[in-house]
Motif scaffolding. Sequence first.
Motif, PDB file in Angstrom:
ATOM      1  N   SER A 106       0.844  -1.196   0.000  1.00 12.78           N
ATOM      2  CA  SER A 106       0.000   0.000   0.000  1.00 12.78           C
ATOM      3  C   SER A 106       0.878   1.245   0.000  1.00 12.78           C
ATOM      4  O   SER A 106       2.099   1.164   0.160  1.00 12.78           O
ATOM      5  CB  SER A 106      -0.893   0.015   1.237  1.00 12.78           C
ATOM      6  OG  SER A 106      -0.121   0.292   2.400  1.00 12.78           O
ATOM      7  N   SER A 107       0.228   2.371  -0.114  1.00 15.49           N
ATOM      8  CA  SER A 107       0.890   3.641   0.149  1.00 15.49           C
ATOM      9  C   SER A 107       1.233   3.689   1.631  1.00 15.49           C
ATOM     10  O   SER A 107       0.763   2.859   2.420  1.00 15.49           O
ATOM     11  CB  SER A 107      -0.043   4.811  -0.179  1.00 15.49           C
ATOM     12  OG  SER A 107      -0.443   4.768  -1.526  1.00 15.49           O
ATOM     13  N   TYR A 158       0.856   5.639   5.160  1.00 18.07           N
ATOM     14  CA  TYR A 158      -0.096   6.531   5.820  1.00 18.07           C
ATOM     15  C   TYR A 158       0.497   7.013   7.128  1.00 18.07           C
ATOM     16  O   TYR A 158       1.127   6.242   7.860  1.00 18.07           O
ATOM     17  CB  TYR A 158      -1.412   5.794   6.092  1.00 18.07           C
ATOM     18  CG  TYR A 158      -2.160   5.458   4.826  1.00 18.07           C
ATOM     19  CD1 TYR A 158      -3.169   6.286   4.357  1.00 18.07           C
ATOM     20  CD2 TYR A 158      -1.831   4.336   4.073  1.00 18.07           C
ATOM     21  CE1 TYR A 158      -3.849   5.995   3.189  1.00 18.07           C
ATOM     22  CE2 TYR A 158      -2.498   4.035   2.902  1.00 18.07           C
ATOM     23  CZ  TYR A 158      -3.507   4.876   2.459  1.00 18.07           C
ATOM     24  OH  TYR A 158      -4.171   4.587   1.292  1.00 18.07           O
ATOM     25  N   PRO A 216      -4.969   1.223   4.738  1.00 23.07           N
ATOM     26  CA  PRO A 216      -4.010   0.728   3.744  1.00 23.07           C
ATOM     27  C   PRO A 216      -4.374  -0.659   3.189  1.00 23.07           C
ATOM     28  O   PRO A 216      -4.132  -0.945   2.008  1.00 23.07           O
ATOM     29  CB  PRO A 216      -2.670   0.691   4.486  1.00 23.07           C
ATOM     30  CG  PRO A 216      -2.966   0.883   5.920  1.00 23.07           C
ATOM     31  CD  PRO A 216      -4.324   1.483   6.032  1.00 23.07           C
ATOM     32  N   HIS A 276      -7.416  -1.718   2.683  1.00 25.06           N
ATOM     33  CA  HIS A 276      -8.480  -1.437   1.718  1.00 25.06           C
ATOM     34  C   HIS A 276      -7.899  -0.992   0.379  1.00 25.06           C
ATOM     35  O   HIS A 276      -8.431  -1.323  -0.683  1.00 25.06           O
ATOM     36  CB  HIS A 276      -9.425  -0.372   2.285  1.00 25.06           C
ATOM     37  CG  HIS A 276     -10.572  -0.050   1.393  1.00 25.06           C
ATOM     38  ND1 HIS A 276     -10.529   0.991   0.500  1.00 25.06           N
ATOM     39  CD2 HIS A 276     -11.788  -0.635   1.255  1.00 25.06           C
ATOM     40  CE1 HIS A 276     -11.678   1.048  -0.161  1.00 25.06           C
ATOM     41  NE2 HIS A 276     -12.454   0.072   0.275  1.00 25.06           N
ATOM     42  N   GLU A 277      -6.799  -0.252   0.424  1.00 26.14           N
ATOM     43  CA  GLU A 277      -6.169   0.234  -0.810  1.00 26.14           C
ATOM     44  C   GLU A 277      -5.743  -0.929  -1.716  1.00 26.14           C
ATOM     45  O   GLU A 277      -5.872  -0.836  -2.940  1.00 26.14           O
ATOM     46  CB  GLU A 277      -4.948   1.091  -0.462  1.00 26.14           C
ATOM     47  CG  GLU A 277      -4.215   1.632  -1.654  1.00 26.14           C
ATOM     48  CD  GLU A 277      -2.970   2.401  -1.268  1.00 26.14           C
ATOM     49  OE1 GLU A 277      -1.980   2.293  -2.020  1.00 26.14           O
ATOM     50  OE2 GLU A 277      -2.967   3.096  -0.228  1.00 26.14           O
ATOM     51  N   LYS A 305      -2.804   9.827   3.887  1.00 22.35           N
ATOM     52  CA  LYS A 305      -1.757   9.346   2.999  1.00 22.35           C
ATOM     53  C   LYS A 305      -0.529  10.221   3.187  1.00 22.35           C
ATOM     54  O   LYS A 305      -0.602  11.440   3.159  1.00 22.35           O
ATOM     55  CB  LYS A 305      -2.226   9.356   1.548  1.00 22.35           C
ATOM     56  CG  LYS A 305      -1.347   8.513   0.649  1.00 22.35           C
ATOM     57  CD  LYS A 305      -1.879   8.423  -0.754  1.00 22.35           C
ATOM     58  CE  LYS A 305      -2.965   7.374  -0.837  1.00 22.35           C
ATOM     59  NZ  LYS A 305      -3.306   7.043  -2.222  1.00 22.35           N
ATOM     60  N   ASP A 330       3.482   8.841  -1.874  1.00 21.87           N
ATOM     61  CA  ASP A 330       3.270   7.871  -2.948  1.00 21.87           C
ATOM     62  C   ASP A 330       4.602   7.332  -3.460  1.00 21.87           C
ATOM     63  O   ASP A 330       4.648   6.679  -4.486  1.00 21.87           O
ATOM     64  CB  ASP A 330       2.508   8.512  -4.120  1.00 21.87           C
ATOM     65  CG  ASP A 330       1.042   8.710  -3.782  1.00 21.87           C
ATOM     66  OD1 ASP A 330       0.451   7.814  -3.172  1.00 21.87           O
ATOM     67  OD2 ASP A 330       0.497   9.762  -4.143  1.00 21.87           O
TER      68      ASP A 330
END
Length: 170
Positions: free
Chosen positions: A38-39, A41, A127, A129-130, A161, A164
């Motif tokens: 994920s990204s 956070y 994250p 969920h992403e 977030k 990236d």
Amino acid sequence: MKQVYLALGTNIEPRKEHLVKALQLLSRHDKILLVEKSSIYETAPVGYTNQAEFLNMVAEIQTSLSPLELLDYCQSIEQKLGRKREIRFGPRTIDLDILVYNQENRKTDRLILPHPRMHERAFVLVPLHEISPELRFGEKGKTVADYIEDLSESDIKDVSKWTDIDLAEE
């Protein structure tokens, strides 16, 4: 190979470098394949709140390690990166938690699967969920998206977030 989701968290500087190192160490194991991440956070601390903000993320891996072998390897990464367990929910260089291991349900002295508190933690669910919104876990078989709907607005706003940046390039 088993499908596994791991949560990674850190709030001791250099935070980003701790995440990068943990991912590198996971990837270097010959029985672990890093599938997706994920990204990152930034999140408010939970439990013990007199500490710095956390960086959190989730990684999906495939592994032929057993759950306890994976737990041992994750804890060895924590040790390599200087984790000290002095205050419950306290500051840490890195924390690696096994969230879901191939949809197994297990409860031992060392490991509970799926992770027993993940459904109430926005810093895990957002994250997760992403990268896997339809993943089902728990006794009710709800999806990650379903569990996010159960969170309060204030829980979700504490998860933002951070970057990236592709950690694989670091």
